[in-house]
Scaffold this active site. Structure first.
Site, PDB file in Angstrom:
ATOM      1  N   GLY A  12       7.949  -9.975 -73.832  1.00 55.10           N
ATOM      2  CA  GLY A  12       7.311  -9.666 -75.112  1.00 55.10           C
ATOM      3  C   GLY A  12       6.426  -8.436 -75.009  1.00 55.10           C
ATOM      4  O   GLY A  12       6.226  -7.881 -73.915  1.00 55.10           O
ATOM      5  N   ASP A  13       5.957  -7.983 -76.159  1.00 54.72           N
ATOM      6  CA  ASP A  13       5.065  -6.821 -76.239  1.00 54.72           C
ATOM      7  C   ASP A  13       5.720  -5.546 -75.714  1.00 54.72           C
ATOM      8  O   ASP A  13       5.052  -4.680 -75.157  1.00 54.72           O
ATOM      9  CB  ASP A  13       3.741  -7.085 -75.486  1.00 54.72           C
ATOM     10  CG  ASP A  13       3.122  -8.399 -75.906  1.00 54.72           C
ATOM     11  OD1 ASP A  13       3.043  -8.627 -77.124  1.00 54.72           O
ATOM     12  OD2 ASP A  13       2.751  -9.198 -75.034  1.00 54.72           O
ATOM     13  N   ASN A  38       2.432 -16.342 -83.586  1.00 51.86           N
ATOM     14  CA  ASN A  38       2.196 -15.975 -82.177  1.00 51.86           C
ATOM     15  C   ASN A  38       2.569 -14.514 -81.927  1.00 51.86           C
ATOM     16  O   ASN A  38       2.101 -13.904 -80.972  1.00 51.86           O
ATOM     17  CB  ASN A  38       2.995 -16.886 -81.220  1.00 51.86           C
ATOM     18  CG  ASN A  38       4.468 -17.015 -81.586  1.00 51.86           C
ATOM     19  OD1 ASN A  38       4.889 -16.589 -82.654  1.00 51.86           O
ATOM     20  ND2 ASN A  38       5.241 -17.616 -80.706  1.00 51.86           N
ATOM     21  N   HIS A  41       3.164  -7.557 -83.808  1.00 54.65           N
ATOM     22  CA  HIS A  41       3.928  -6.316 -83.863  1.00 54.65           C
ATOM     23  C   HIS A  41       3.034  -5.206 -84.384  1.00 54.65           C
ATOM     24  O   HIS A  41       2.467  -5.328 -85.464  1.00 54.65           O
ATOM     25  CB  HIS A  41       5.146  -6.475 -84.781  1.00 54.65           C
ATOM     26  CG  HIS A  41       6.178  -7.404 -84.238  1.00 54.65           C
ATOM     27  ND1 HIS A  41       7.142  -7.991 -85.013  1.00 54.65           N
ATOM     28  CD2 HIS A  41       6.388  -7.848 -82.985  1.00 54.65           C
ATOM     29  CE1 HIS A  41       7.906  -8.761 -84.256  1.00 54.65           C
ATOM     30  NE2 HIS A  41       7.467  -8.690 -83.021  1.00 54.65           N
ATOM     31  N   THR A 299      -4.049 -12.304 -79.583  1.00 57.12           N
ATOM     32  CA  THR A 299      -5.169 -13.041 -78.976  1.00 57.12           C
ATOM     33  C   THR A 299      -6.201 -12.130 -78.319  1.00 57.12           C
ATOM     34  O   THR A 299      -7.275 -12.590 -77.947  1.00 57.12           O
ATOM     35  CB  THR A 299      -4.636 -13.995 -77.884  1.00 57.12           C
ATOM     36  OG1 THR A 299      -3.950 -13.198 -76.912  1.00 57.12           O
ATOM     37  CG2 THR A 299      -3.691 -15.038 -78.452  1.00 57.12           C
ATOM     38  N   ARG A 301      -5.999 -11.059 -75.444  1.00 59.59           N
ATOM     39  CA  ARG A 301      -6.019 -11.336 -74.001  1.00 59.59           C
ATOM     40  C   ARG A 301      -5.524 -10.131 -73.209  1.00 59.59           C
ATOM     41  O   ARG A 301      -4.556  -9.471 -73.624  1.00 59.59           O
ATOM     42  CB  ARG A 301      -5.086 -12.517 -73.673  1.00 59.59           C
ATOM     43  CG  ARG A 301      -5.583 -13.847 -74.152  1.00 59.59           C
ATOM     44  CD  ARG A 301      -4.652 -14.967 -73.724  1.00 59.59           C
ATOM     45  NE  ARG A 301      -3.387 -14.956 -74.448  1.00 59.59           N
ATOM     46  CZ  ARG A 301      -2.424 -15.855 -74.259  1.00 59.59           C
ATOM     47  NH1 ARG A 301      -2.563 -16.811 -73.364  1.00 59.59           N
ATOM     48  NH2 ARG A 301      -1.307 -15.799 -74.956  1.00 59.59           N
TER      49      ARG A 301
HETATM   50  P1  IMP Z   1       3.326 -19.876 -77.830  1.00 62.89           P
HETATM   51  O1  IMP Z   1       4.475 -19.119 -78.381  1.00 62.89           O
HETATM   52  O2  IMP Z   1       2.033 -19.604 -78.529  1.00 62.89           O
HETATM   53  O3  IMP Z   1       3.632 -21.347 -77.726  1.00 62.89           O
HETATM   54  O4  IMP Z   1       3.091 -19.390 -76.310  1.00 62.89           O
HETATM   55  C1  IMP Z   1       4.045 -19.638 -75.293  1.00 62.89           C
HETATM   56  C2  IMP Z   1       4.109 -18.450 -74.337  1.00 62.89           C
HETATM   57  O5  IMP Z   1       4.667 -17.328 -75.008  1.00 62.89           O
HETATM   58  C3  IMP Z   1       2.755 -18.001 -73.813  1.00 62.89           C
HETATM   59  O6  IMP Z   1       2.927 -17.509 -72.480  1.00 62.89           O
HETATM   60  C4  IMP Z   1       2.393 -16.841 -74.724  1.00 62.89           C
HETATM   61  O7  IMP Z   1       1.499 -15.927 -74.117  1.00 62.89           O
HETATM   62  C5  IMP Z   1       3.763 -16.234 -74.923  1.00 62.89           C
HETATM   63  N1  IMP Z   1       3.892 -15.471 -76.178  1.00 62.89           N
HETATM   64  C6  IMP Z   1       4.027 -15.959 -77.416  1.00 62.89           C
HETATM   65  N2  IMP Z   1       4.128 -14.966 -78.311  1.00 62.89           N
HETATM   66  C7  IMP Z   1       4.065 -13.823 -77.631  1.00 62.89           C
HETATM   67  C8  IMP Z   1       4.150 -12.444 -78.004  1.00 62.89           C
HETATM   68  O8  IMP Z   1       4.319 -12.080 -79.169  1.00 62.89           O
HETATM   69  N3  IMP Z   1       4.041 -11.552 -76.977  1.00 62.89           N
HETATM   70  C9  IMP Z   1       3.897 -11.931 -75.681  1.00 62.89           C
HETATM   71  N4  IMP Z   1       3.831 -13.192 -75.301  1.00 62.89           N
HETATM   72  C10 IMP Z   1       3.908 -14.137 -76.251  1.00 62.89           C
END
Ligand code: IMP
Length: 431
Positions: A12-13, A38, A41, A299, A301
């Site tokens: 991702g990202d 989550n 973009h 987030t 982070r």
């Molecule tokens: P969740 O999708 O919030 O349940 O997170 C599950 C995992 O996917 C975690 O490691 C998150 O950091 C990662 N994650 C979810 N969405 C993204 C995104 O858009 N970019 C990068 N990591 C993501």
């Protein structure tokens, strides 16, 4: 009827927003097919930067119809706030269409997300805390609330009650108050009324558009390594970001997909827990984080950083059937004397034997203990921010791109050289 899927090839990202925005100027529809709030973009238009979570990137392009597909999970409070924010900044959101079949993330899904992370303790996933897993779990358990349910108060109450019952048992176990059904009903019903004008049968709209020869871009969120089936399970998200997810998540048949563009960052990042063989826990990793502004859009982070892993991106090319790759953030690497690329792993099998492999080890333990085998390439010092012609790049940067292309086994059609729309080298047209 071009149907183009844009997918992330790492964790991702990768900069998919920039790519969907680039191709988006030549398409009629942009469809989000998986994930929910989550996602983060970032789209930069002129001097304006938009951080989108639920809205498809096509929202900033007035000629595009943006669609939130049935495979997504929609948090109405986040979506309405995003619509209000963009509207206040002069972006017309009235073209938006939302699938009546998409699942709804309610406030209690976020509560369950955080409880589940606490319960996992050291084994936590490191989720974004946006209620994604619990919403998809309810979908699969067939007790989910769908967008269409928001539009019928009686039906909505029944759905909330059914959805709340098993959660209340868990909440009681953790000494938490039960779900307030009346409060959830008021909140969701009111949000439903605000979303009503956008809600429609989106698979029908998308298929009619494709049949009429319109160009549709399917925008994936997250990435292959976070895919519930093909990623680093259990450290994954709860949907199918891979290209196949576009079929279920938008309601189109595989024969409608004409190309699949994989977006790969020129190095690797990951947020949340889970294995990451090429991670750099040293000052180069910190340097990359600063250079690439690697902090989560959703987030905030700090992202974990590491070298480019060609085993991962080659795997992404396979499971997505990639036709093209867009390499992003090459400019962030300027200034490194040498750059490493992972070309294989040394893995340890359950019986204690070792093997060098060039394909993704799908055994969780083997991947977690995989030792990267690196090839070292020459770095370059010249800043390349904003370059728009491949020939403008320093020889070492060109060599880096060509070596990645060889290792991935798929043409690198474009290269991102900066955050702005124009900061891209197009080697072959994507549409
Ligand atoms: P969740 O999708 O919030 O349940 O997170 C599950 C995992 O996917 C975690 O490691 C998150 O950091 C990662 N994650 C979810 N969405 C993204 C995104 O858009 N970019 C990068 N990591 C993501």
């Amino acid at each position: 009827m071009p149907g183009i899927v844009v997918v992330g090839t790492q964790w991702g990202d990768e900069g998919k927003g920039k790519v969907t925005d680039l191709i988006g100027s030549n398409v009629d529809y942009v469809v989000r097919y998986n994930g929910g709030a989550n996602a983060g973009h970032t789209v930069v238009v002129g001097d304006e930067s938009y951080a989108l979570h639920l809205l498809p990137s096509g929202i900033v392009n007035p000629a595009v119809t943006p669609i939130i597909g049935n495979g997504t999970v929609v948090d109405p409070s986040v979506l309405l706030a995003e619509i209000a924010d963009l509207t206040a900044r002069g972006v017309d959101c009235s073209r938006l269409l939302i699938s009546s079949q998409a699942q709804v993330t309610a406030p209690f899904h976020r509560v369950m997300d955080s409880l589940s992370e606490k319960a996992l303790g050291n084994g936590k996933i490191g989720t974004t805390g946006r209620g994604i897993g619990p919403t998809y779990a309810d979908k699969i358990n067939r007790i989910g609330i769908r967008v269409q349910d928001l539009l019928d108060r009686d039906r909505l109450r029944a759905k909330i009650e059914a959805c709340a019952a098993p959660k209340n048992i868990v909440l009681a176990h953790y000494g938490q108050p039960p779900i307030d059904v009346d409060a959830a009903l008021e909140e969701l019903a009111s949000e439903g009324e605000q979303l009503r004008p956008y809600v429609t049968d989106t698979p029908l709209v998308i298929n009619r558009a494709l049949d009429a020869g319109k160009a549709v871009l399917f925008e994936g969120s997250q990435a292959v390594m976070l895919d519930i089936d093909h990623g680093t399970y259990p450290f994954v998200t709860s949907s199918n970001p891979i290209a196949g997810g576009a079929c279920t998540g938008a309601g189109v048949g595989p024969t409608k997909i004409t190309s699949v563009v994989g977006v790969a960052k020129a190095y690797t990042t990951r947020v949340g827990e889970g294995p990451f063989p090429t991670e750099l826990n040293d000052e180069t990793g910190v340097w990359l984080r600063e250079r690439g502004h690697e902090f989560g859009v959703t987030t905030g982070r700090p992202r974990r950083t590491g070298w480019f892993d060609s085993v991962v991106v080659r795997y992404a090319a396979m499971v997505n059937g990639l036709t093209d790759v867009v390499l992003t953030k090459l400019d962030a690497l300027s200034g490194l004397p040498t750059i490493r690329v992972c070309v294989a792993y040394d893995v340890t099998h359950a019986d204690g034997t070792h093997e060098r492999v060039a394909d993704m080890p799908v055994d969780q333990q083997e991947f977690a203990s995989a030792q990267p085998i690196y090839e070292e390439l020459e770095g370059w010092n010249e800043p390349i921010g904003g370059a728009s012609d491949f020939a403008e790049l320093p020889a070492a940067a060109q060599a880096y791109v060509l070596r990645l292309e060889e290792l991935i086994g798929c043409p690198i059609a474009a290269i991102g050289t900066g955050p702005k729309r124009a900061n891209i080298i197009v080697r072959r047209q994507l549409i």
